[in-house]
Design a protein around this motif. Structure first.
Motif, PDB file in Angstrom:
ATOM      1  N   TRP A 197     -26.783  36.003  65.286  1.00  0.00           N
ATOM      2  CA  TRP A 197     -26.090  34.628  64.735  1.00  0.00           C
ATOM      3  C   TRP A 197     -25.549  33.819  65.984  1.00  0.00           C
ATOM      4  N   ALA A 223     -27.671  33.092  68.696  1.00  0.00           N
ATOM      5  CA  ALA A 223     -28.440  32.101  68.811  1.00  0.00           C
ATOM      6  C   ALA A 223     -28.546  30.894  67.612  1.00  0.00           C
ATOM      7  N   LEU A 224     -28.197  31.418  66.520  1.00  0.00           N
ATOM      8  CA  LEU A 224     -28.261  30.414  65.315  1.00  0.00           C
ATOM      9  C   LEU A 224     -27.052  29.438  65.655  1.00  0.00           C
ATOM     10  N   LYS A 253     -28.203  27.127  68.342  1.00  0.00           N
ATOM     11  CA  LYS A 253     -29.202  26.082  67.720  1.00  0.00           C
ATOM     12  C   LYS A 253     -28.528  24.949  67.011  1.00  0.00           C
ATOM     13  N   LYS A 286     -26.755  22.534  69.079  1.00  0.00           N
ATOM     14  CA  LYS A 286     -27.788  21.538  69.944  1.00  0.00           C
ATOM     15  C   LYS A 286     -28.252  20.252  68.807  1.00  0.00           C
ATOM     16  N   LEU A 287     -28.148  20.783  67.637  1.00  0.00           N
ATOM     17  CA  LEU A 287     -28.557  19.913  66.481  1.00  0.00           C
ATOM     18  C   LEU A 287     -27.559  18.751  66.370  1.00  0.00           C
ATOM     19  N   ARG A 319     -25.022  18.078  68.834  1.00  0.00           N
ATOM     20  CA  ARG A 319     -24.154  17.664  70.121  1.00  0.00           C
ATOM     21  C   ARG A 319     -24.147  16.174  70.504  1.00  0.00           C
ATOM     22  N   GLU A 352     -31.703  19.968  59.132  1.00  0.00           N
ATOM     23  CA  GLU A 352     -32.370  21.079  58.604  1.00  0.00           C
ATOM     24  C   GLU A 352     -33.094  20.957  57.472  1.00  0.00           C
ATOM     25  N   TRP A 392     -35.697  26.878  58.566  1.00  0.00           N
ATOM     26  CA  TRP A 392     -34.204  26.959  58.369  1.00  0.00           C
ATOM     27  C   TRP A 392     -34.117  28.467  57.329  1.00  0.00           C
TER      28      TRP A 392
END
Lengths: 229, 246
Positions: B4, B6-7, B10, B13-14, B16, B72, B79
């Motif tokens: 979770w 790591a998710l 990610k 980052k999508l 930021r 996504e 995803w």
């Protein structure tokens, strides 16, 4: 084992799959072939649980295929898309964090074989390298089913060669089954054990490649020319 | 947990870039306040840009969640092709948005203090009341923003499901559902039954000259909203798990 029973898949204006029933045996390499719009990608998505049948059922290892089928099936889409925010190395780490069956050592080997730069941002990769990346991320999983949608589509011969080598070297048929769709029938013919031929969303034929060669003396492409017209 | 987190990274980052842009915009609000101070004599004007900026934050989490989900949409199969349950995928986006919202509000608060404190003499009579209002409003902004983000996730998931079945009419259906649900919610919250169910655990707030009227809230109202939010979230997760296609 993958089992499809009377599967139909309809979208808003068209029927992509029409009443298909089939069983995919394990430990083999199966090619899904057919013309444009014949339902190849939809069939693969139904197996991966990324699409749901309008009627009928799809089971993978006895369980109804749904989004969580990803636990048993490693899927690579046709478009070769992946999060552009990652570098190649970050994509590997992310994939490894999500899938317990992801083999990091195998990913490194495939990355070297495919000549991918681990520090390269995905958004900066060429189409060919994005294709290689997708294949690497998929083959590095030790899932019972590897599903590749058009892995060779639109790629130059060198990239195709690297991908074919990857498929041969990194799929263990004693524990894995590889299913791939392809327009490049000639190119995959030497790789595959069996094929599923689709025509206008219906199952046209499912057979062993060897059987086709021996009994009818035809290659898949020749057989398709003969029966599809 | 590693899966979770790591998710979560990610998802950070999508969005930021938008997050950092928001922080810069908060800085611009502070500059605007200083400009207004020079142009007008009314010391209470110092609060206006900050109050507006804080109010706009209601749309922060839904906006972030929508941006993340839209991203996504371009990698839908990636995803969805994930062994984690949909509620975890969605929760990651929501928690990201909430943390970003809290950071953005804290940054706005810090800027407000920085701008206003040296000019305390100008606004001394309103000072304590203004900060009391702030402490009342900030948690409510977070609360409302969280609720709206779940609504956005639900409508997005419904749109993803419908667009493969009815094509472009999906947007019309979504708009219809939005209007209808707003109307039903308004009807419900003004009904006697709603009052009977929620009007318990009353709390009153007085904010002096800034807001002369007494404000009243009910614990029952928060519990009702919480149940609605959780229910809608569960429904959304079910839609993503079973109906959204990659």
């Amino acid at each position: 084992m993958i089992q499809m029973t009377n599967v139909t898949k309809e979208y808003a204006k068209n029927t992509a799959i029409k009443d298909i029933s089939l069983t995919v045996p394990t430990g083999r390499i199966i090619g899904i072939v057919g013309g444009n719009g014949s339902g190849k990608s939809t069939l693969l998505k139904l197996i991966a649980g990324l699409a749901q049948p309008t009627s009928g059922s799809v089971t993978v290892n006895g369980e109804k295929a749904n989004r969580r089928t990803g636990q048993f099936a490693a899927y690579s889409s046709e478009s070769g898309i992946y999060y552009p925010i990652f570098t190649v190395r970050e994509a590997i780490r992310f994939q490894a964090s999500q899938f317990p069956d992801f083999n990091l050592a195998k990913a490194d080997e495939i990355m070297k074989l495919m000549q991918l730069d681990p520090h390269m941002k995905i958004k900066a990769l060429s189409k060919g390298n994005r294709g290689r990346l997708q294949i690497m991320l998929t083959l590095a999983r030790e899932a019972p089913y590897i599903l590749l949608d058009e892995p060779l589509s639109g790629l130059d011969p060198m990239v195709r060669d690297a991908i074919v080598k990857g498929m041969i070297s990194y799929v263990d048929l004693s524990t894995q089954t590889l299913i791939m769709t392809s327009h490049e029938v000639t190119e995959i013919e030497t790789l595959i054990d069996g094929f599923i031929a689709l025509k206008d969303g219906s199952l046209h034929r499912m057979a062993d490649v060897e059987e086709l060669h021996e009994v009818e003396g035809l290659r898949i492409a020749d057989w398709m020319k003969k029966t599809y017209d | 947990m590693r899966q979770w987190s790591a998710l979560f990274m990610k998802d950070f980052k999508l969005t930021r870039v938008v997050f950092f842009m928001g922080l810069v915009m908060n800085g611009l609000v502070a500059l605007l306040t200083l400009t207004l101070e020079g142009a007008a004599n009314d010391s209470l004007l110092l609060f206006v840009p900050f109050a507006i900026a804080a109010g706009i934050h209601v749309a922060y989490v839904p906006g972030m969640v929508l941006i993340s989900l839209k991203s996504e949409g371009s990698y839908m199969s990636v995803w969805l092709h994930n062994p984690q349950a949909a509620f975890k995928l969605l929760l990651s986006k929501m928690v990201n948005g909430l943390i970003m919202l809290v950071v953005s509000l804290a940054w706005l608060y810090a800027l407000a203090r920085l701008v206003i404190t040296p000019r305390l003499s100008l606004i001394e009579p309103s000072w304590t009341d203004a900060w009391s209002v702030g402490w009342f409003i900030f948690p409510h902004i977070i609360w409302i923003s969280a609720g709206l983000s779940v609504l956005v996730m639900f409508l997005w998931a419904l749109h993803q499901y419908l667009k493969l079945r009815i094509g472009r009419w999906s947007w019309a259906v979504i708009a219809g559902i939005l209007i209808l649900s707003g109307w039903i919610y308004a009807l419900l919250t003004t009904s006697k039954l709603y009052g009977f169910v929620t009007e318990w655990g009353g709390m009153t707030y007085k904010f002096g000259v800034i807001l002369p009227d007494t404000l009243q809230t009910y614990t029952g109202g928060y519990v009702f909203d919480f149940i609605m939010i959780v229910g809608l979230f569960i429904l959304t997760a079910w839609l993503v798990d079973n109906k959204v296609e990659g």
